[in-house]
Design an enzyme around this catalytic site. Sequence first.
Site, PDB file in Angstrom:
ATOM      1  CB  CYS A  66      -0.922   0.003   1.218  1.00  0.00           C
ATOM      2  SG  CYS A  66      -2.230  -1.241   1.133  1.00  0.00           S
ATOM      3  CD  GLU A 320      -5.072  -5.449   9.117  1.00  0.00           C
ATOM      4  OE1 GLU A 320      -5.437  -5.328   7.926  1.00  0.00           O
ATOM      5  OE2 GLU A 320      -3.918  -5.177   9.485  1.00  0.00           O
ATOM      6  CB  SER A 347      -6.097  -1.783   7.406  1.00  0.00           C
ATOM      7  OG  SER A 347      -5.190  -1.228   6.468  1.00  0.00           O
TER       8      SER A 347
END
Length: 401
Positions: A66, A320, A347
């Site tokens: 990410c 998460e 997350s």
Amino acid sequence: LMGAASVDLPTIVVTGGPMLNGKLNGKDIGSGTAVWQLHEQAKAGQITMHDFLSAEAGHSRSAGTCNTMGTASTMACMAESLGTSLPHNAAIPAVDARRYVLAHMSGIRIVEMVHEDLRLSKILKRENFENAIRVNAAIGGSTNAVIHLKAIAGRVGVPLELEDWTAIGKGTPTIVDLLPSGKYLMEEFYYAGGLPGVIRRLGEGGLLKHKDALTVNGKTLWENCQDAPIYNDEVIRKLDTPLIEDGGIRILRGNLAPRGAVLKPSAASPHLMQHRGRAVVFEDFDHYKQRIIDPDLDVDANSILVMKNCGPKGYPGMAEVGNMGLPPKLLAQGITDMVRISDARMSGTAYGTVVLHVAPEAMAGGPLGIVRDGDWIQLDCAGGGLNLELSDEEIRQRLAD
């Protein structure tokens, strides 16, 4: 790192690197963080499902982790600040040729480390972990760093307690303006100077207490970073113009979390950091998914969403899911954040006033398991408190039942 620490061999970390900036409608878009934003917009009827799905193509347009300060980028920064990777490993984009140069240089260095017998036990000292906690506050890092660093420290026999995050990190400003706390992405972070620039800022401001901590290239952390160039003061801000003045992870305790809970101030709403609200309770994640969309749900903007049985034993696996999406009827009213409490994780790409890792977890008999609809809960972030407004006797009775 946990495995390498257990066998105590010469070790150097080379991560895959973050993906390039996402692109959507001519603008940059952050992977992970945008998913939560777009999903809420879709639930509120502000965008169509076609718009939501079409974002995927531009959302992740290269290899890599990410491109926000999610858990992957956070832990890459933790590895670098611990001294277990070469400078700049944390931020070089995955498809940038300099990532391959760094991997090549790491291969050369690990051979030298074997000859030097430079094992992880000689690097991972208490001082290195304290530096990492400071850096996590400065970058607006993920709450998952709390459990991951504690686990790594446990493998090398370094004592690291929840209170260390408050004692060491409190008062450290968040100076990296990155999603989900800020607005930029990992590409800009690397071009601005990367983690060495952040460490230089901390060191020059007297916030890096252990400049002589050893790293894998045989130099100290400060030797690696003291002359690091910083090219963009908007991305890596100066200490006197921070994104958040006090960005360290908050450890909360009280009768709702006797063994602690965590909250990330840099991604939370300031007006909710001191809050009293009525609980709206979900027994587990499936119950949440069924109930949150009910148009008759008795909930308002001041309510506190409470989810149980999402911890290591309850889910199982501590998924998460702690950043619960808001009720669609409140999203339609323009509400964008509420206090949310659970024994889950979330997350690192997520955001909001979200209290996580409540311990003991509900499945293990923690007080979280006895919360009922309508109970009043008080969050006091500044004071480190998380309390259920019930008498000790009432709490004992509910736990007994």
